[in-house]
Design a protein around this motif. Structure first.
Motif, PDB file in Angstrom:
ATOM      1  N   GLU A   1      35.545  11.646  65.409  1.00  0.00           N
ATOM      2  CA  GLU A   1      36.020  11.233  66.739  1.00  0.00           C
ATOM      3  C   GLU A   1      35.039  10.305  67.440  1.00  0.00           C
ATOM      4  O   GLU A   1      35.433   9.406  68.176  1.00  0.00           O
ATOM      5  CB  GLU A   1      36.286  12.469  67.612  1.00  0.00           C
TER       6      GLU A   1
ATOM      7  N   GLY B   1      38.742  14.917  61.702  1.00  0.00           N
ATOM      8  CA  GLY B   1      39.073  15.069  63.117  1.00  0.00           C
ATOM      9  C   GLY B   1      39.985  16.265  63.314  1.00  0.00           C
ATOM     10  O   GLY B   1      39.672  17.384  62.906  1.00  0.00           O
ATOM     11  N   GLY B   2      41.138  16.018  63.935  1.00  0.00           N
ATOM     12  CA  GLY B   2      42.099  17.093  64.159  1.00  0.00           C
ATOM     13  C   GLY B   2      42.536  17.772  62.868  1.00  0.00           C
ATOM     14  O   GLY B   2      42.929  18.944  62.882  1.00  0.00           O
TER      15      GLY B   2
ATOM     16  N   ASP C   1      46.831  11.691  65.790  1.00  0.00           N
ATOM     17  CA  ASP C   1      47.446  10.381  65.587  1.00  0.00           C
ATOM     18  C   ASP C   1      46.840   9.363  66.555  1.00  0.00           C
ATOM     19  O   ASP C   1      47.108   9.393  67.762  1.00  0.00           O
ATOM     20  CB  ASP C   1      48.966  10.497  65.801  1.00  0.00           C
TER      21      ASP C   1
ATOM     22  N   ALA D   1      44.658  13.372  58.318  1.00  0.00           N
ATOM     23  CA  ALA D   1      43.578  12.412  58.629  1.00  0.00           C
ATOM     24  C   ALA D   1      43.261  12.377  60.123  1.00  0.00           C
ATOM     25  O   ALA D   1      42.689  11.408  60.602  1.00  0.00           O
ATOM     26  CB  ALA D   1      43.952  11.032  58.126  1.00  0.00           C
ATOM     27  N   GLY D   2      43.660  13.420  60.838  1.00  0.00           N
ATOM     28  CA  GLY D   2      43.251  13.522  62.247  1.00  0.00           C
ATOM     29  C   GLY D   2      44.416  13.458  63.204  1.00  0.00           C
ATOM     30  O   GLY D   2      45.581  13.319  62.798  1.00  0.00           O
TER      31      GLY D   2
ATOM     32  N   MET E   1      40.227  19.480  69.463  1.00  0.00           N
ATOM     33  CA  MET E   1      41.081  20.582  68.989  1.00  0.00           C
ATOM     34  C   MET E   1      40.208  21.715  68.444  1.00  0.00           C
ATOM     35  O   MET E   1      40.621  22.439  67.560  1.00  0.00           O
ATOM     36  CB  MET E   1      42.025  20.086  67.887  1.00  0.00           C
TER      37      MET E   1
ATOM     38  N   MET F   1      47.571   8.322  70.477  1.00  0.00           N
ATOM     39  CA  MET F   1      46.538   8.630  71.481  1.00  0.00           C
ATOM     40  C   MET F   1      46.050   7.414  72.247  1.00  0.00           C
ATOM     41  O   MET F   1      45.576   7.518  73.370  1.00  0.00           O
ATOM     42  CB  MET F   1      45.298   9.198  70.772  1.00  0.00           C
TER      43      MET F   1
ATOM     44  N   LYS G   1      53.161   8.579  55.091  1.00  0.00           N
ATOM     45  CA  LYS G   1      52.767   7.197  55.401  1.00  0.00           C
ATOM     46  C   LYS G   1      51.618   7.132  56.388  1.00  0.00           C
ATOM     47  O   LYS G   1      50.913   6.130  56.481  1.00  0.00           O
ATOM     48  CB  LYS G   1      53.966   6.410  55.950  1.00  0.00           C
ATOM     49  N   ALA G   2      51.424   8.197  57.153  1.00  0.00           N
ATOM     50  CA  ALA G   2      50.339   8.220  58.148  1.00  0.00           C
ATOM     51  C   ALA G   2      49.261   9.225  57.750  1.00  0.00           C
ATOM     52  O   ALA G   2      48.478   9.648  58.594  1.00  0.00           O
ATOM     53  CB  ALA G   2      50.896   8.566  59.516  1.00  0.00           C
TER      54      ALA G   2
ATOM     55  N   LEU H   1      46.571  18.036  73.834  1.00  0.00           N
ATOM     56  CA  LEU H   1      46.133  18.813  72.665  1.00  0.00           C
ATOM     57  C   LEU H   1      46.102  20.320  72.894  1.00  0.00           C
ATOM     58  O   LEU H   1      45.832  21.084  71.962  1.00  0.00           O
ATOM     59  CB  LEU H   1      44.759  18.354  72.131  1.00  0.00           C
TER      60      LEU H   1
ATOM     61  N   ILE I   1      35.309  12.748  71.510  1.00  0.00           N
ATOM     62  CA  ILE I   1      34.672  13.864  70.797  1.00  0.00           C
ATOM     63  C   ILE I   1      35.789  14.766  70.265  1.00  0.00           C
ATOM     64  O   ILE I   1      36.954  14.572  70.633  1.00  0.00           O
ATOM     65  CB  ILE I   1      33.706  14.661  71.716  1.00  0.00           C
ATOM     66  N   PRO I   2      35.476  15.744  69.440  1.00  0.00           N
ATOM     67  CA  PRO I   2      36.546  16.653  68.977  1.00  0.00           C
ATOM     68  C   PRO I   2      37.266  17.282  70.167  1.00  0.00           C
ATOM     69  O   PRO I   2      36.618  17.605  71.179  1.00  0.00           O
ATOM     70  CB  PRO I   2      35.780  17.711  68.172  1.00  0.00           C
TER      71      PRO I   2
ATOM     72  N   TYR J   1      41.680  14.177  52.562  1.00  0.00           N
ATOM     73  CA  TYR J   1      41.053  14.071  53.888  1.00  0.00           C
ATOM     74  C   TYR J   1      41.465  15.207  54.834  1.00  0.00           C
ATOM     75  O   TYR J   1      42.651  15.477  55.007  1.00  0.00           O
ATOM     76  CB  TYR J   1      41.442  12.752  54.556  1.00  0.00           C
TER      77      TYR J   1
END
Ligand SMILES: CC(C)=CC(=O)SCCNC(=O)CCNC(=O)[C@H](O)C(C)(C)COP(=O)(O)OP(=O)(O)OC[C@H]1O[C@@H](n2cnc3c(N)ncnc32)[C@H](O)[C@@H]1OP(=O)(O)O
Length: 258
Positions: free
Chosen positions: A132, A108-109, A67, A64-65, A141, A71, A24-25, A85, A138-139, A105
């Motif tokens: 990001e 990002g993360g 959360d 998709a990165g 991870m 965050m 779902k996320a 992180l 910014i990134p 996808y």
């Protein structure tokens, strides 16, 4: 292996398969995923019956990165004092090879998690990016470091500064992705690659991974010395004797991981 809330784990022969499972996320990476993935990888790393791991997501999203909903409310002191992180380092610290099977996808993360793995097999549908900057950060991870090492400064700057996505073909041309396959082949291709790795002598596999990874960290002279010492040490193994005898005797080797 424990039951997990955000992951599915199983074994396929001598391969450990971990599937991110927050559909779902779009598999957004929250602190539970971070903790559970570290735990699952540690368990596979210490399981002598497992020789390699595949990390997969869903057809729509590898991840998709980080959360964004988790965050959003973090403040500076929480982030800094809590080393926000920092726990993701556990993925890169895994000694057995990890193959990332990326469909949809990887943003990002999600892109950063795929890059913590040892190589990426992507479906034709995969989309990579470091968006990001569009969120005011910014990134965090490893994106600015691992992406720059994988694709070079020009493309890393393009992706990190514009936040745009690149498709699988561009990612393969750039050197981020090792292979591209049709979506329906993705998991099998990754599992077959991991099974092949797991069939080789364990010590040689771990040393090969360590040697290649050190290339990013040390001078050429130090890297060459490390490689030579690791190579020389493998002559102390029974599997080196077996592998070379089998070649000379024109038979299949029977490795014992000793
Ligand atoms: C590591 C660091 C430092 C940072 C990061 O990783 S920041 C995050 C980077 N990623 C992004 O900015 C991508 C965010 N997501 C999107 O842009 C879109 O979701 C999409 C383009 C990937 C897909 O769009 P689509 O329209 O197909 O799907 P949505 O309706 O937008 O998403 C479905 C569902 O998933 C939730 N979602 C998606 N991504 C995240 C995320 N990164 N964190 C938390 N939740 C996410 C999205 O909110 C939606 O759920 P709800 O309908 O319940 O809101």
């Amino acid at each position: 292996m424990a039951d997990f809330e955000t992951l599915l784990t199983e074994t396929r022969g001598n391969v450990g398969l971990i599937t991110l499972n927050r559909p779902k996320a779009l598999n957004a990476l929250n602190s539970t995923v971070m903790r559970e993935l570290s735990e699952a990888l540690k368990a596979f790393d210490s399981d002598p019956s497992i020789g390699a791991v595949v990390l997969a997501g869903s057809e729509k999203a590898f991840a998709a990165g980080a959360d964004i909903k988790e965050m959003q409310a973090v403040d500076f002191v929480d982030a800094f004092v809590g080393d926000f992180l920092g726990g993701w380092e556990a993925v890169a610290a895994t000694r057995k090879p990890i193959v990332a099977a990326v469909s949809g996808y990887a943003l990002g993360g999600g892109c950063e998690l795929a890059m913590m793995c040892d190589f990426i097999i992507a479906s034709e549908t995969a989309k990579f990016g470091q968006p990001e900057i569009t969120l005011g950060v910014i990134p965090g991870m490893g994106g600015s470091q691992r992406l720059a090492r994988a694709v070079g400064k020009a493309k890393a700057m393009d992706l990190v500064l514009t936040g745009r996505m690149m498709d699988a073909a561009e990612a393969e041309r750039a050197g981020l992705v090792a292979r591209i396959v049709a979506p329906e082949r993705l998991l099998d291709e990754a599992l077959e690659a991991a099974a092949k790795i797991a069939s080789f002598p364990r010590a040689a596999v771990l040393m090969a991974k360590e040697a290649v990874n050190r290339a990013d960290e040390v001078t050429l002279a130090e890297g060459l010395r490390l490689e030579r010492r690791l190579f020389q040490s493998l002559f102390a193994t029974q599997d080196q004797k077996e592998g070379m005898s089998a070649f000379v005797e024109k038979r299949k080797p029977s490795f014992t991981n000793r």
